[in-house]
Design a protein around this motif. Structure first.
Motif, PDB file in Angstrom:
ATOM      1  N   LYS A  45      -6.019  -5.864  12.149  1.00  0.00           N
ATOM      2  CA  LYS A  45      -5.478  -7.120  11.628  1.00  0.00           C
ATOM      3  C   LYS A  45      -6.594  -7.959  11.012  1.00  0.00           C
ATOM      4  O   LYS A  45      -6.450  -8.493   9.919  1.00  0.00           O
ATOM      5  N   ASN A  46      -7.707  -8.057  11.688  1.00  0.00           N
ATOM      6  CA  ASN A  46      -8.828  -8.847  11.173  1.00  0.00           C
ATOM      7  C   ASN A  46      -9.432  -8.234   9.912  1.00  0.00           C
ATOM      8  O   ASN A  46      -9.924  -8.953   9.046  1.00  0.00           O
ATOM      9  N   GLU A  47      -9.392  -6.928   9.816  1.00  0.00           N
ATOM     10  CA  GLU A  47      -9.943  -6.261   8.636  1.00  0.00           C
ATOM     11  C   GLU A  47      -9.060  -6.453   7.403  1.00  0.00           C
ATOM     12  O   GLU A  47      -9.565  -6.676   6.305  1.00  0.00           O
ATOM     13  N   PHE A  48      -7.746  -6.382   7.588  1.00  0.00           N
ATOM     14  CA  PHE A  48      -6.842  -6.377   6.444  1.00  0.00           C
ATOM     15  C   PHE A  48      -5.957  -7.615   6.303  1.00  0.00           C
ATOM     16  O   PHE A  48      -5.421  -7.856   5.230  1.00  0.00           O
ATOM     17  N   MET A  49      -5.797  -8.382   7.381  1.00  0.00           N
ATOM     18  CA  MET A  49      -4.853  -9.497   7.345  1.00  0.00           C
ATOM     19  C   MET A  49      -5.430 -10.716   8.074  1.00  0.00           C
ATOM     20  O   MET A  49      -4.812 -11.265   8.978  1.00  0.00           O
ATOM     21  N   ARG A  50      -6.607 -11.117   7.679  1.00  0.00           N
ATOM     22  CA  ARG A  50      -7.302 -12.219   8.356  1.00  0.00           C
ATOM     23  C   ARG A  50      -6.487 -13.497   8.467  1.00  0.00           C
ATOM     24  O   ARG A  50      -6.567 -14.201   9.457  1.00  0.00           O
ATOM     25  N   LYS A  51      -5.722 -13.805   7.435  1.00  0.00           N
ATOM     26  CA  LYS A  51      -5.004 -15.077   7.415  1.00  0.00           C
ATOM     27  C   LYS A  51      -3.651 -15.024   8.114  1.00  0.00           C
ATOM     28  O   LYS A  51      -2.996 -16.047   8.253  1.00  0.00           O
ATOM     29  N   ALA A  52      -3.240 -13.864   8.570  1.00  0.00           N
ATOM     30  CA  ALA A  52      -1.965 -13.738   9.277  1.00  0.00           C
ATOM     31  C   ALA A  52      -2.054 -14.429  10.631  1.00  0.00           C
ATOM     32  O   ALA A  52      -3.137 -14.582  11.209  1.00  0.00           O
ATOM     33  N   HIS A  73       4.742  -5.490   8.841  1.00  0.00           N
ATOM     34  CA  HIS A  73       5.945  -6.308   9.053  1.00  0.00           C
ATOM     35  C   HIS A  73       5.617  -7.776   9.312  1.00  0.00           C
ATOM     36  O   HIS A  73       6.496  -8.625   9.189  1.00  0.00           O
ATOM     37  N   MET A  74       4.392  -8.080   9.647  1.00  0.00           N
ATOM     38  CA  MET A  74       4.019  -9.487   9.822  1.00  0.00           C
ATOM     39  C   MET A  74       4.087 -10.228   8.489  1.00  0.00           C
ATOM     40  O   MET A  74       4.309 -11.431   8.454  1.00  0.00           O
ATOM     41  N   LYS A  75       3.886  -9.508   7.406  1.00  0.00           N
ATOM     42  CA  LYS A  75       3.910 -10.122   6.078  1.00  0.00           C
ATOM     43  C   LYS A  75       5.183  -9.774   5.311  1.00  0.00           C
ATOM     44  O   LYS A  75       5.730 -10.608   4.601  1.00  0.00           O
ATOM     45  N   GLU A  76       5.628  -8.547   5.435  1.00  0.00           N
ATOM     46  CA  GLU A  76       6.801  -8.064   4.694  1.00  0.00           C
ATOM     47  C   GLU A  76       7.870  -7.619   5.693  1.00  0.00           C
ATOM     48  O   GLU A  76       7.664  -6.679   6.434  1.00  0.00           O
ATOM     49  N   LYS A  87       9.161  -1.947  -1.606  1.00  0.00           N
ATOM     50  CA  LYS A  87       7.958  -1.524  -2.334  1.00  0.00           C
ATOM     51  C   LYS A  87       6.716  -2.296  -1.869  1.00  0.00           C
ATOM     52  O   LYS A  87       5.646  -1.716  -1.667  1.00  0.00           O
ATOM     53  N   ALA A  88       6.845  -3.602  -1.688  1.00  0.00           N
ATOM     54  CA  ALA A  88       5.715  -4.421  -1.242  1.00  0.00           C
ATOM     55  C   ALA A  88       5.262  -4.020   0.165  1.00  0.00           C
ATOM     56  O   ALA A  88       4.062  -3.984   0.462  1.00  0.00           O
ATOM     57  N   PHE A  89       6.217  -3.707   1.020  1.00  0.00           N
ATOM     58  CA  PHE A  89       5.901  -3.284   2.387  1.00  0.00           C
ATOM     59  C   PHE A  89       5.066  -2.004   2.369  1.00  0.00           C
ATOM     60  O   PHE A  89       4.007  -1.924   2.991  1.00  0.00           O
ATOM     61  N   TYR A  90       5.533  -0.990   1.644  1.00  0.00           N
ATOM     62  CA  TYR A  90       4.807   0.280   1.614  1.00  0.00           C
ATOM     63  C   TYR A  90       3.481   0.175   0.861  1.00  0.00           C
ATOM     64  O   TYR A  90       2.527   0.882   1.188  1.00  0.00           O
ATOM     65  N   ALA A  91       3.399  -0.727  -0.096  1.00  0.00           N
ATOM     66  CA  ALA A  91       2.114  -0.965  -0.769  1.00  0.00           C
ATOM     67  C   ALA A  91       1.104  -1.526   0.228  1.00  0.00           C
ATOM     68  O   ALA A  91      -0.072  -1.137   0.224  1.00  0.00           O
ATOM     69  N   LEU A  92       1.555  -2.435   1.095  1.00  0.00           N
ATOM     70  CA  LEU A  92       0.669  -2.991   2.117  1.00  0.00           C
ATOM     71  C   LEU A  92       0.263  -1.914   3.124  1.00  0.00           C
ATOM     72  O   LEU A  92      -0.901  -1.840   3.525  1.00  0.00           O
ATOM     73  N   CYS A  93       1.200  -1.070   3.511  1.00  0.00           N
ATOM     74  CA  CYS A  93       0.883   0.034   4.436  1.00  0.00           C
ATOM     75  C   CYS A  93      -0.183   0.954   3.850  1.00  0.00           C
ATOM     76  O   CYS A  93      -1.148   1.318   4.542  1.00  0.00           O
ATOM     77  N   THR A  94      -0.028   1.322   2.579  1.00  0.00           N
ATOM     78  CA  THR A  94      -0.997   2.240   1.973  1.00  0.00           C
ATOM     79  C   THR A  94      -2.316   1.543   1.655  1.00  0.00           C
ATOM     80  O   THR A  94      -3.347   2.205   1.553  1.00  0.00           O
ATOM     81  N   TYR A  95      -2.303   0.231   1.531  1.00  0.00           N
ATOM     82  CA  TYR A  95      -3.555  -0.516   1.392  1.00  0.00           C
ATOM     83  C   TYR A  95      -4.356  -0.417   2.690  1.00  0.00           C
ATOM     84  O   TYR A  95      -5.565  -0.192   2.666  1.00  0.00           O
ATOM     85  N   MET A  96      -3.670  -0.558   3.828  1.00  0.00           N
ATOM     86  CA  MET A  96      -4.354  -0.501   5.127  1.00  0.00           C
ATOM     87  C   MET A  96      -4.661   0.931   5.553  1.00  0.00           C
ATOM     88  O   MET A  96      -5.631   1.165   6.268  1.00  0.00           O
TER      89      MET A  96
END
Length: 182
Positions: free
Chosen positions: A53-60, A123-126, A131-140
């Motif tokens: 979470k800290n690596e990819f979603m600091r502001k969550a 899922h915390m963001k999407e 499409k946006a959800f899976y883009a975030l998954c493949t980013y992480m």
């Protein structure tokens, strides 16, 4: 083949053939030869999820709880859940985020645990599986889709009566599965 229902019939047929020939476990063993990971406690899981979470979603929003759940797969028909628990504190409404991961993930390779953790973090963001959800998954996790398919293959293997592949050995170290398909 309930875990592969959304996949093409040709892939389902290939998997059926692998099961009939008793080769699905060997295929999974070749893809993940290192055995299971050492994240066995809720605290270790919390630290692992927090690191991602800290690596990819600091502001969550921060996570209040992360834990393995023995009943998740059976009761909720899910391998992981993300929830927001709202409580009134004083005159304000406070929300706490929780992630629960099925205990099955204690005894799989780290790549498969990472896949489900990435899924729940996304899922915390999407909220929706779009499409946006899976883009975030493949980013992480760039290999997210491959690991998701492999997890579905493993669940199909278990569902067809196959044995657990990556259990720790009695000596306390981690053993890869047998490669002869048995």
């Amino acid at each position: 083949m309930k875990y592969l229902a959304g996949y093409p019939a040709s892939l389902q047929e290939q998997v059926s053939q692998l099961i009939a020939q008793d080769k699905l476990s060997a295929l999974l063993g070749q893809r993940y030869p290192g055995g299971t990971h050492d994240i066995q406690s809720d605290r270790a899981l919390y630290d692992y999820v927090g690191g991602l979470k800290n690596e990819f979603m600091r502001k969550a929003e921060p996570l209040a709880k992360v834990m393995f759940d023995n009943k998740l797969h059976v009761i909720h028909n899910a391998l992981g859940t993300h929830t927001t628990v709202s409580r009134v504190q004083g005159g304000k409404l406070k929300a706490k985020r929780e992630i629960r991961v099925a205990s099955l993930f204690k005894e799989v390779p780290l790549d498969l645990l990472r896949m489900i953790v990435v899924h729940e973090l996304a899922h915390m963001k999407e909220r929706e599986h779009d499409k946006a959800f899976y883009a975030l998954c493949t980013y992480m996790e760039p290999d997210y889709h491959r690991h998701e398919l492999d997890l579905r293959l493993y669940l199909t293997h278990l569902d067809s009566g196959g044995r657990q592949l990556w259990a720790p050995s009695s000596r306390g170290d981690l053993s890869p599965p047998e490669s002869n398909g048995h």
